[in-house]
Design a protein around this motif. Structure first.
Motif, short mmCIF file in Angstrom:
data_model
loop_
_atom_site.label_atom_id
_atom_site.label_comp_id
_atom_site.label_asym_id
_atom_site.label_seq_id
_atom_site.Cartn_x
_atom_site.Cartn_y
_atom_site.Cartn_z
N TRP A 107 0.86 -1.18 0.00
CA TRP A 107 0.00 0.00 0.00
C TRP A 107 0.90 1.24 0.00
CZ3 TRP A 107 -5.23 -0.85 -0.31
CH2 TRP A 107 -5.68 -2.13 0.00
N GLY A 109 0.83 5.49 0.10
CA GLY A 109 0.03 6.70 0.31
C GLY A 109 -1.16 6.52 1.22
N LEU A 110 -1.24 5.39 1.91
CA LEU A 110 -2.40 5.09 2.76
C LEU A 110 -2.26 5.81 4.10
CD1 LEU A 110 -4.92 3.23 2.48
CD2 LEU A 110 -3.68 1.58 3.88
N LYS A 111 -3.23 6.63 4.47
CA LYS A 111 -3.22 7.34 5.75
C LYS A 111 -4.54 7.17 6.50
CE LYS A 111 -0.11 10.95 3.99
NZ LYS A 111 0.03 12.41 3.71
N GLU A 112 -5.64 7.21 5.79
CA GLU A 112 -6.95 7.21 6.43
C GLU A 112 -7.33 5.85 7.00
OE1 GLU A 112 -10.33 9.52 7.51
OE2 GLU A 112 -8.39 10.06 6.62
N ASP A 114 -6.12 1.68 8.11
CA ASP A 114 -5.02 0.86 8.58
C ASP A 114 -4.77 -0.28 7.59
OD1 ASP A 114 -4.09 -1.69 10.30
OD2 ASP A 114 -3.36 0.13 11.25
N LYS A 115 -3.52 -0.40 7.13
CA LYS A 115 -3.22 -1.39 6.09
C LYS A 115 -3.42 -2.82 6.58
CE LYS A 115 1.78 -1.72 6.89
NZ LYS A 115 3.12 -1.60 6.25
N TYR A 149 -13.57 5.81 0.83
CA TYR A 149 -13.03 7.16 0.96
C TYR A 149 -14.13 8.20 0.83
CZ TYR A 149 -8.04 6.22 1.28
OH TYR A 149 -6.80 5.85 1.74
N THR A 176 -1.78 2.05 -5.03
CA THR A 176 -1.26 3.40 -4.82
C THR A 176 -2.44 4.34 -4.60
OG1 THR A 176 0.63 2.93 -6.23
CG2 THR A 176 0.15 5.24 -5.77
N THR A 178 -3.91 8.12 -3.66
CA THR A 178 -3.76 9.58 -3.55
C THR A 178 -5.02 10.09 -2.85
OG1 THR A 178 -2.50 9.63 -5.62
CG2 THR A 178 -3.37 11.72 -4.80
N GLU A 179 -4.90 10.34 -1.54
CA GLU A 179 -6.09 10.65 -0.76
C GLU A 179 -6.59 12.07 -1.00
OE1 GLU A 179 -5.07 9.73 3.28
OE2 GLU A 179 -5.50 7.60 3.01
#
Length: 766
Positions: A107, A109-112, A114-115, A149, A176, A178-179
């Motif tokens: 993963w 660019g993942l922030k929002e 939890d992977k 999202y 990938t 892009t939030e």
């Protein structure tokens, strides 16, 4: 999050194409008896998996139909992207091309999210490391992630799936992300309102256009579920004010071209306002109509209020439960007179059948043992359903203080008409705190301190506390333990061991000190569901070690009774806890009375303390809390009250805004606070939920007013001498323990008072 939990499979259309395109030699063959079957092209799949899927065996007759069935069966395994059949005489050759396996899922660019949670969700649908790669599943996962999202108001989020081939017919799968920035609500409009202003209606909503706390509350983030919840709040607001026919006609949500701004329009029709003209009871009320009428909360002549109607039907249901009718149904049927804007309510009751409790199930207790919860229950299994006992059981579990939420649900037992199961669900909170540290200064050198307090030690419900401090000014070793069920009848036992050495923190290591050691044991006997009587005994020894800054009061005491005092105080106490929760009470009364009587040893005294706390709900969200704490000490047998048993007042826990323990007698220089034999403390608080925290009871704001002071044995208690303050504060049940912050404005002071406006504390309620 488990948004990929529903399995999905792509119907491989090319299976049929492949079947139709099979070589003519495989189809246009005369049936023959299979002498052998060979498989070619396998890399990771076991040959046995292929043979087990074939609809024929060696020795069977092979024909066109069995060949087509074999191709369909092998494709159905999901392990191959191509399957061909070839015949060589009476030998069938199965040629396969395996799907590549997934070597790694990454993963970027993942922030929002939890992977690890996402990987677990992918694994549940067959998309994980080591499994065959299925592009259809990967595409579906990508689209589902985009949808998630959107639910978090990140409309500009983009997800791109990259498949990278690696050696040994494997692939790396990379998502990938892009939030981008969240889309925020820039406008909320309400159309059709006439009786209330748009601003008043907007104040009822949880969604808004943002404010100084939006970074925490995220109230300016749009989601459909939040909007639906707000529409229900709006509907409840009108129904509680007599607008029986209020409705939401439509809602429009528009997003700007750059996907950053959101506008919401809500169209409503208020309808007329109705007044309750009459309340009638119909149905079977077990011959207790007068008792049910007494608990009706609906006001005749008042505007129709859906909340009071719901409270009345719930009160009726609870009252039926008192007699064992767990399935009672109460319907509130409105009879509307539109000509006069009147409504008559008919409460129809059907008690149904009496039931008993088959089983009680406990859920949510990951740490706390079942027996700790079950022993607080007064409703028993295989006994008649009793609504009062169930409510009492819930309150007793809540008063343990181990849980942030305690709920009980009633479930019917399938295939029976007179049994129910009770499901008690709890949400545990941290019940312990650990502190450890070390400090260095020119006066103390190195000092270590360690403390552990666990109200629910090892999930057993027992209390255990240990405190160690190696400071040169305050050296402490304390061990305390409480077993709330020392006997099966609920008699508690508490054992205390302590050794303390303390001297005034004046930077002088030659200052006087107090050394006290002791041990004690007391028992608590329950006399009712809310009353408990305590009794016990302690053995204590206190020594005054002379040094600099020794107050005259201590000098006089030593001259009369010596440096060391031994006492054997007997303890008797009483407590009544009628609160609905020990953690965050909203109603009920707590009373405590405790008295120590020492008639043997060097110190002869009586020390008595009484505390009462009263909680009253002002609204659903606001609670008024009142507290009074009064202490009285008196020397016996012509001996003065021992100074080391003094009460101390000031600071958090008593009168906020003043330095800790500073309100009372002191030395002439006002540098040493001696405490007093008597104390009077009054507190009042109004508690409210923290803005944006919803129904979370662990984080609350409060406004307070305090008054109090300690008095010497020779002083007369005078309320005009009390110090007072007002202020605001924050209460948080943090993982470290209960935290309270306050900022106070002293109201009644004297020039010698030590002011301390900002204070914080871990521990007490007041």
């Amino acid at each position: 999050m488990n948004f990929l939990s529903n399995r999905f499979r792509l119907q491989h259309l090319f299976v049929f194409v492949a079947t139709a395109m099979v070589s003519l030699s495989a189809w246009a063959v005369e049936p023959f008896k299979l002498k052998d079957i060979r498989v070619e092209g396998l890399q990771r799949v076991e040959s046995g998996t292929v043979f087990a899927s074939l609809p024929f065996r060696i020795g069977d007759f092979y024909n066109d139909e069995s060949g087509a069935a074999a191709i369909r069966a092998l494709f159905a395994l999901g392990l191959f992207k191509d399957v061909r059949l070839d015949t060589q005489g009476d030998v069938l050759v199965v040629i396969v091309e395996e799907r590549p396996s997934i070597s790694q899922i990454q993963w970027v660019g993942l922030k929002e999210f939890d992977k690890d949670v996402l990987n677990k969700s992918l694994k549940e649908v067959g998309l994980s490391e080591g499994r065959p790669f299925d592009k259809a599943l990967a595409d579906k996962a990508e689209q589902e992630l985009k949808r998630q999202y959107i639910t978090r108001s990140l409309y500009g989020a983009e997800v791109q799936t990259t498949v990278t081939p690696v050696d040994r017919n494997r692939v790396n799968l990379t998502f990938t992300v892009t939030e981008g920035g969240p889309s925020k609500i820039k406008e909320i409009r309400i159309n059709g309102n006439q009786s209330f202003s748009e601003r008043t209606l907007k104040d009822q909503l949880n969604l808004d256009i943002g404010g100084w706390l939006s970074w925490y509350t995220k109230s300016d983030r749009y989601s459909r579920s939040k909007l639906n919840a707000d529409l229900e709040i709006l509907r409840s607001f009108y129904l509680a004010r007599g607008f029986l026919e209020f409705r939401v006609d439509s809602t429009q949500v528009a997003i700007s071209p750059d996907k950053q701004d959101i506008s919401i329009v809500i169209n409503v029709t208020e309808g007329d306002r109705f007044v309750v003209s009459n309340v009638k009871l119909e149905g079977n009320y077990l011959g207790k109509e007068d008792e049910f009428k007494a608990i009706v909360k609906i006001g005749i002549g008042q505007p129709f209020n859906a909340e009071t109607v719901a409270e009345t039907t719930k009160a009726f249901s609870d009252y039926f439960g008192k007699f064992g009718y767990a399935f009672a149904r109460i319907d509130a049927r409105p009879e509307i007179d539109r000509l006069n804007n009147r409504v008559s309510l008919v409460l129809v009751a059907e008690p149904s059948r009496r039931a008993y409790v088959r089983r009680i199930n406990v859920t949510g207790n990951n740490r706390t043992r079942d027996e700790v919860i079950r022993r607080e229950f007064r409703q028993l299994e295989s006994a008649w359903y009793d609504g009062d006992k169930i409510k009492l059981s819930r309150d007793r579990v809540d008063r343990l203080g181990f849980f942030t939420e305690v709920n009980i649900e009633t479930q019917e037992v399938p295939a029976t008409n007179d049994q129910v199961d009770l499901i008690i669900s709890v949400v545990e909170k941290p019940t312990g705190s650990v502190s450890a540290g070390a400090g260095f200064s020119s006066t103390e050198k190195v000092a270590f301190n360690f403390g552990i307090r666990q109200e629910n030690a090892f999930g057993s419900g027992n209390y255990l506390a240990t405190e160690i401090n190696t400071s040169r000014f305050n050296r402490t070793i304390v061990i305390s333990t409480t077993d709330p069920y020392f006997t099966e009848d609920g008699v508690s036992r508490t054992i205390d061991l302590f050794h303390r050495t303390s001297r005034p923190y004046l930077g002088d290591l030659n200052a006087y000190s107090l050394v006290s050691s002791g041990a004690g044991m007391r028992f608590g006997v329950p006399f009712s569901e809310v009353d408990r009587v305590f009794f016990g005994a302690n053995l204590e020894q206190t020594s005054i070690r002379p040094g600099t800054n020794l107050p005259n009061a201590y000098v006089e005491y030593m001259q009369q009774f010596g440096y060391t005092s031994t006492s054997l105080p007997l303890t008797i106490g009483w407590a009544r806890d009628g609160r609905d929760s020990a953690l965050v009470p909203s109603k009920g009364i707590l009373q405590r009375f405790n008295s120590d009587l020492s008639l043997a040893g060097d110190s002869r005294y009586i020390r008595t303390n009484y505390q009462i706390q009263h909680y009253t709900p002002l609204t659903k969200k606001f609670t008024l809390a009142l507290n009074a704490d009064i202490g009285y000490g008196q020397g016996l047998s012509n001996r003065p009250y021992p100074l080391f048993k003094n009460y101390f007042v000031g600071g958090l826990g008593s009168v906020r805004g003043f330095q800790q323990s500073s309100l009372g007698p002191s030395n002439s220089a006002n540098t040493l606070f001696l405490g007093g034999a008597r104390k009077v403390v009054f507190n009042a608080e109004v508690l409210a939920p923290f803005p944006g925290a919803g129904n979370d009871r662990t984080l609350r704001l409060f406004a307070f007013a305090d008054a109090g002071r300690a008095f010497a044995e020779s002083q007369k208690i005078s309320l005009t001498d009390l110090r007072s303050s007002v202020g605001i504060g924050l209460s948080w049940l943090s993982p470290m323990g209960p935290l309270r912050f306050s900022y106070a404005f002293p109201v009644k002071t004297q020039d010698t008072d030590k002011i301390q406006r900002l204070q914080f504390q871990i521990g007490t309620s007041f």
